[in-house]
Design a protein around this motif. Sequence first.
Motif, PDB file in Angstrom:
ATOM      1  N   PRO A 126       0.776  -1.241   0.000  1.00 62.75           N
ATOM      2  CA  PRO A 126       0.000   0.000   0.000  1.00 62.75           C
ATOM      3  C   PRO A 126       0.806   1.289   0.000  1.00 62.75           C
ATOM      4  O   PRO A 126       0.208   2.371  -0.007  1.00 62.75           O
ATOM      5  N   GLN A 127       2.135   1.203   0.016  1.00 65.54           N
ATOM      6  CA  GLN A 127       2.933   2.421   0.149  1.00 65.54           C
ATOM      7  C   GLN A 127       4.354   2.179  -0.352  1.00 65.54           C
ATOM      8  O   GLN A 127       4.755   1.048  -0.630  1.00 65.54           O
ATOM      9  N   TRP A 128       5.099   3.259  -0.465  1.00 67.34           N
ATOM     10  CA  TRP A 128       6.520   3.206  -0.829  1.00 67.34           C
ATOM     11  C   TRP A 128       7.267   2.257   0.114  1.00 67.34           C
ATOM     12  O   TRP A 128       7.103   2.310   1.329  1.00 67.34           O
ATOM     13  N   ARG A 129       8.042   1.351  -0.459  1.00 70.47           N
ATOM     14  CA  ARG A 129       8.836   0.357   0.281  1.00 70.47           C
ATOM     15  C   ARG A 129       7.987  -0.700   0.968  1.00 70.47           C
ATOM     16  O   ARG A 129       8.492  -1.506   1.748  1.00 70.47           O
ATOM     17  N   GLY A 130       6.678  -0.719   0.708  1.00 73.84           N
ATOM     18  CA  GLY A 130       5.844  -1.812   1.152  1.00 73.84           C
ATOM     19  C   GLY A 130       5.313  -1.702   2.563  1.00 73.84           C
ATOM     20  O   GLY A 130       5.567  -0.738   3.275  1.00 73.84           O
ATOM     21  N   PRO A 131       4.565  -2.718   3.007  1.00 71.92           N
ATOM     22  CA  PRO A 131       3.878  -2.648   4.308  1.00 71.92           C
ATOM     23  C   PRO A 131       4.821  -2.563   5.493  1.00 71.92           C
ATOM     24  O   PRO A 131       4.441  -2.064   6.556  1.00 71.92           O
TER      25      PRO A 131
END
Length: 416
Positions: free
Chosen positions: A35-40
């Motif tokens: 869901p975001q930069w560099r992952g959960p």
Amino acid sequence: MRQKPPLSSSLRSAVAIALAGLAVLHPTAWADDWPQWRGPNHNGISNEKHWRDHWPPDGPPILWKANVGTGFSSFAVARGRIYTMGNSENRDTVFCFDAATGKEIWTHSYSADLGDKYFDGGTTGTPIVEGDRVYTLSRWGDVFCRDAATGAVIWTRNIQKETRVRLPTWGFSGSPMVFENLLLLSVGEAGMALDKGTGKTVWQSANKEAGYSTPLPWQHGGKWLALVSSGQAYLAIEPHTGMEQWRMRWVTEYGVNAADPIIDGDRVFISTGYGKGGALLKPDAGPEPSVLWKNKNLRTQRNAAVLVGGHLFGVDGDTDEKAALKCVDFATGEVNWSEPAVGSGALMAADGKLIVLGDRGELVVAPATPESFKPTARAQVLGGKCWTVPVLANGLIWCRNSRGDVVCVDARAQTQ
């Protein structure tokens, strides 16, 4: 009020079987989202295991393609939707696609200069999805909170125009990060925090040049911190107040402190390009952390490395030189191996494997081992300049180039 009769045991069993069948048809609530930069987990590593790391000779299936405009934004994947950004005709656009089919669900555009000074220009930050909202930050200070399903704007601000905070040479390039009720931004010397619900400023740091990394939450010593970069240092701050806890002076040419720190327990690895190199830090009670080692073996100019099995895997070198993928021992900083074929590409990791997008669009999968770089799968999936981190989520891998060409690669273990 008349009560409904209880279900019989046989009917309860039938309902349970039906629900189990639905769970098979719709496995998990997208448990392997990104869901975001560099992952959960904020570290460039996915927990996903059920995906193919061996492909047929002609490469993996390509499910869909799209073009999103100029830029280097990566992808956020949540609840069956994928989000990214690009620039066309001096307008930034946030795109929301169906992750599996590529069907466009919504777009939202706003005026934004291409900003192609010293590079191709376009968007650089990555959207973040939290709950039913998606947040974005443009290079010029436009912050948007939108409904993740429809794209409807919930609130928006241009924080650069409102606060007159100093704009770095390449604009605000870090991605926004949600922490509890806050939206943390790489704006100002030590970041900035907005109320994620309203956009109201909670705190703002000194009006000095920001770095280009993304705020990184870190639980250390029984309390939460956030690691941010400025043009001159890496800093740890208290996320609710912005109060500085420590700083490591880190002067990189042009102020490009762009790669996110990497955390392992009470140790923090930082690294930048332009010949600067990296260092392993151990914060203590003082205003500056202790340096466990420092050398130039891994110089990550843009994208951070990943830490797997006690070893760092990352791109060493700048985009204007012969960069290479390297494996470096986290504890000592010594090089285990170097692979030049990747160039100035980018990577993530999942299930003990590296997923690497070379700078000319070759997608490669290889075990993350300190012995050698031996790919188990490789395919040319794109052309052009590829500096953006690929993303694996729910068996699919998305890649893009600077022109905004996007491909969705089917790496699912079985055809669904």
